[in-house]
Design a protein around this motif. Structure first.
Motif, PDB file in Angstrom:
ATOM      1  N   THR A 102      -4.301  29.004 -22.998  1.00  0.00           N
ATOM      2  CA  THR A 102      -5.427  29.686 -22.368  1.00  0.00           C
ATOM      3  C   THR A 102      -5.011  31.125 -22.080  1.00  0.00           C
ATOM      4  O   THR A 102      -3.857  31.498 -22.297  1.00  0.00           O
ATOM      5  CB  THR A 102      -5.833  28.996 -21.042  1.00  0.00           C
ATOM      6  N   GLU A 103      -5.954  31.919 -21.610  1.00  0.00           N
ATOM      7  CA  GLU A 103      -5.806  33.351 -21.343  1.00  0.00           C
ATOM      8  C   GLU A 103      -5.824  34.114 -22.678  1.00  0.00           C
ATOM      9  O   GLU A 103      -4.899  34.018 -23.498  1.00  0.00           O
ATOM     10  CB  GLU A 103      -4.539  33.687 -20.535  1.00  0.00           C
ATOM     11  N   THR A 104      -6.875  34.888 -22.820  1.00  0.00           N
ATOM     12  CA  THR A 104      -7.150  35.582 -24.075  1.00  0.00           C
ATOM     13  C   THR A 104      -5.946  36.386 -24.585  1.00  0.00           C
ATOM     14  O   THR A 104      -5.593  36.310 -25.765  1.00  0.00           O
ATOM     15  CB  THR A 104      -8.373  36.502 -23.868  1.00  0.00           C
ATOM     16  N   ALA A 105      -5.316  37.146 -23.692  1.00  0.00           N
ATOM     17  CA  ALA A 105      -4.196  37.989 -24.144  1.00  0.00           C
ATOM     18  C   ALA A 105      -3.027  37.133 -24.612  1.00  0.00           C
ATOM     19  O   ALA A 105      -2.354  37.455 -25.601  1.00  0.00           O
ATOM     20  CB  ALA A 105      -3.755  38.924 -23.017  1.00  0.00           C
ATOM     21  N   ASN A 127     -21.059  36.971  -7.581  1.00  0.00           N
ATOM     22  CA  ASN A 127     -21.267  35.835  -6.667  1.00  0.00           C
ATOM     23  C   ASN A 127     -19.969  35.056  -6.417  1.00  0.00           C
ATOM     24  O   ASN A 127     -19.763  34.517  -5.339  1.00  0.00           O
ATOM     25  CB  ASN A 127     -22.341  34.891  -7.221  1.00  0.00           C
ATOM     26  N   LYS A 128     -19.095  35.046  -7.423  1.00  0.00           N
ATOM     27  CA  LYS A 128     -17.847  34.283  -7.261  1.00  0.00           C
ATOM     28  C   LYS A 128     -16.859  35.016  -6.341  1.00  0.00           C
ATOM     29  O   LYS A 128     -15.852  34.445  -5.930  1.00  0.00           O
ATOM     30  CB  LYS A 128     -17.182  34.030  -8.613  1.00  0.00           C
ATOM     31  N   TYR A 129     -17.128  36.298  -6.109  1.00  0.00           N
ATOM     32  CA  TYR A 129     -16.209  37.088  -5.282  1.00  0.00           C
ATOM     33  C   TYR A 129     -16.754  37.296  -3.867  1.00  0.00           C
ATOM     34  O   TYR A 129     -15.994  37.324  -2.913  1.00  0.00           O
ATOM     35  CB  TYR A 129     -15.947  38.455  -5.920  1.00  0.00           C
ATOM     36  N   LEU A 135     -14.483  43.648 -15.261  1.00  0.00           N
ATOM     37  CA  LEU A 135     -15.716  43.148 -15.879  1.00  0.00           C
ATOM     38  C   LEU A 135     -16.179  41.867 -15.205  1.00  0.00           C
ATOM     39  O   LEU A 135     -17.358  41.691 -14.939  1.00  0.00           O
ATOM     40  CB  LEU A 135     -15.475  42.791 -17.352  1.00  0.00           C
ATOM     41  N   ARG A 136     -15.232  40.972 -14.976  1.00  0.00           N
ATOM     42  CA  ARG A 136     -15.604  39.701 -14.350  1.00  0.00           C
ATOM     43  C   ARG A 136     -16.228  39.954 -12.972  1.00  0.00           C
ATOM     44  O   ARG A 136     -17.105  39.220 -12.545  1.00  0.00           O
ATOM     45  CB  ARG A 136     -14.388  38.769 -14.231  1.00  0.00           C
ATOM     46  N   GLN A 137     -15.784  41.018 -12.306  1.00  0.00           N
ATOM     47  CA  GLN A 137     -16.348  41.316 -10.993  1.00  0.00           C
ATOM     48  C   GLN A 137     -17.789  41.827 -11.107  1.00  0.00           C
ATOM     49  O   GLN A 137     -18.624  41.565 -10.246  1.00  0.00           O
ATOM     50  CB  GLN A 137     -15.447  42.299 -10.260  1.00  0.00           C
ATOM     51  N   LEU A 195     -12.306  28.250 -17.905  1.00  0.00           N
ATOM     52  CA  LEU A 195     -12.687  29.499 -18.568  1.00  0.00           C
ATOM     53  C   LEU A 195     -12.556  29.366 -20.084  1.00  0.00           C
ATOM     54  O   LEU A 195     -11.726  28.600 -20.589  1.00  0.00           O
ATOM     55  CB  LEU A 195     -11.797  30.651 -18.078  1.00  0.00           C
ATOM     56  N   ILE A 196     -13.355  30.151 -20.773  1.00  0.00           N
ATOM     57  CA  ILE A 196     -13.349  30.187 -22.230  1.00  0.00           C
ATOM     58  C   ILE A 196     -12.646  31.484 -22.640  1.00  0.00           C
ATOM     59  O   ILE A 196     -12.962  32.544 -22.067  1.00  0.00           O
ATOM     60  CB  ILE A 196     -14.804  30.171 -22.750  1.00  0.00           C
ATOM     61  N   PRO A 197     -11.726  31.452 -23.579  1.00  0.00           N
ATOM     62  CA  PRO A 197     -11.434  30.387 -24.527  1.00  0.00           C
ATOM     63  C   PRO A 197     -10.250  29.506 -24.144  1.00  0.00           C
ATOM     64  O   PRO A 197      -9.472  29.819 -23.253  1.00  0.00           O
ATOM     65  CB  PRO A 197     -11.036  31.194 -25.779  1.00  0.00           C
TER      66      PRO A 197
END
Ligand SMILES: N[C@@H](CCC(=O)N[C@@H](CS)C(=O)NCC(=O)O)C(=O)O
Length: 235
Positions: A65-68, A116-118, A109-111, A53-55
């Motif tokens: 990693t992990e934005t937060a 398709n990934k879920y 949001l990712r959902q 995953l980015i970033p």
């Protein structure tokens, strides 16, 4: 922090970190992860972030990693008002809403973006799944709207923006645009206090600079438009 490298793709979650770096006027190197070549799943990138995953942000040789987590690390290490310090009376509330945005709003949001990934490739199942995620998002954003309504300055904490304001602004920017076939499904109309904050936030020089460096201009949060040139997207 002497050496910062941000692995980014245009209009991706990396833009949250880029805005934070610009706000703090910290020098950094930006390295493109070319999603059209699926570089986020290349061996070299997976060595930095096994989740693909980015970033990823490399700070003095350490991959984060992990934005937060990246936002907190940079904010705390620069003792900035973008992050409320551990002894701040509102620290617990700050963490509460940061986690809410990171693990509830961003996850919802990712959902919507990656149904398709879920639920796999079944198109009808994806439509239903996305609809459920959108309904859940509407409820969760209403909770946030109530918080912003009571915020005296418009920002969630104090006179200046914090990482939560920036994080939320990017989340709702993407929701206005993606998936591109559903552009316009989400608008800010139901969230006037959040929208008012975005109108102020998007005028900050650091926001304008960070967005422009990824080909994003205009009213980037209140009237989102695609990256120009069409090089990269949030999904
Ligand atoms: N939990 C991660 C989520 C990051 C995320 O969703 N990044 C998107 C781009 S905005 C991504 O890498 N998508 C590629 C994929 O899911 O395969 C974080 O907070 O950094």
């Amino acid at each position: 922090m002497k050496n910062i490298t941000l692995h980014y793709a245009p209009d991706n979650a990396s833009l949250i970190i880029r805005i934070i770096l610009e706000e703090l006027q910290l020098p950094y190197t930006a390295v493109l992860v070319d999603r059209s070549k699926d570089e986020q799943n290349s061996q070299s990138y997976l060595a930095l972030n096994p989740a693909g995953l980015i970033p990823v942000c490399i700070i003095d040789g350490e991959a984060i990693t992990e934005t937060a987590a990246i936002a907190m690390t940079i904010g705390e290490r620069s003792a900035s008002s973008l992050v409320l310090s551990p002894d701040h009376p509102q620290r617990a509330q700050f963490l509460r809403w940061l986690f809410f945005v990171a693990n509830t709003i961003h996850s919802d949001l990712r959902q919507v973006f990656y149904a398709n990934k879920y639920v796999g490739d079944n198109a009808a199942a994806q439509v239903e799944f996305r609809q459920c995620a959108r309904e859940r998002l509407a409820g969760n954003l209403t909770i946030l709207e109530t918080q912003y309504k009571t915020a005296a300055t418009g920002y969630l904490f104090g006179d200046d923006p914090c990482v939560i304001d920036i994080y939320l602004a990017l989340c709702l920017r993407w929701l206005q645009l993606y998936p591109s076939a559903e552009r316009g499904t989400f608008t800010l109309t139901a969230y006037p206090s959040i929208s008012k904050m975005f109108a102020v936030l998007q005028r900050r020089p650091a926001v304008i600079k960070a967005c422009a460096s990824e080909g994003i201009t205009g009213h980037v949060f209140t009237n989102a438009d695609f990256v120009n040139p069409e090089f990269g997207s949030a999904i």
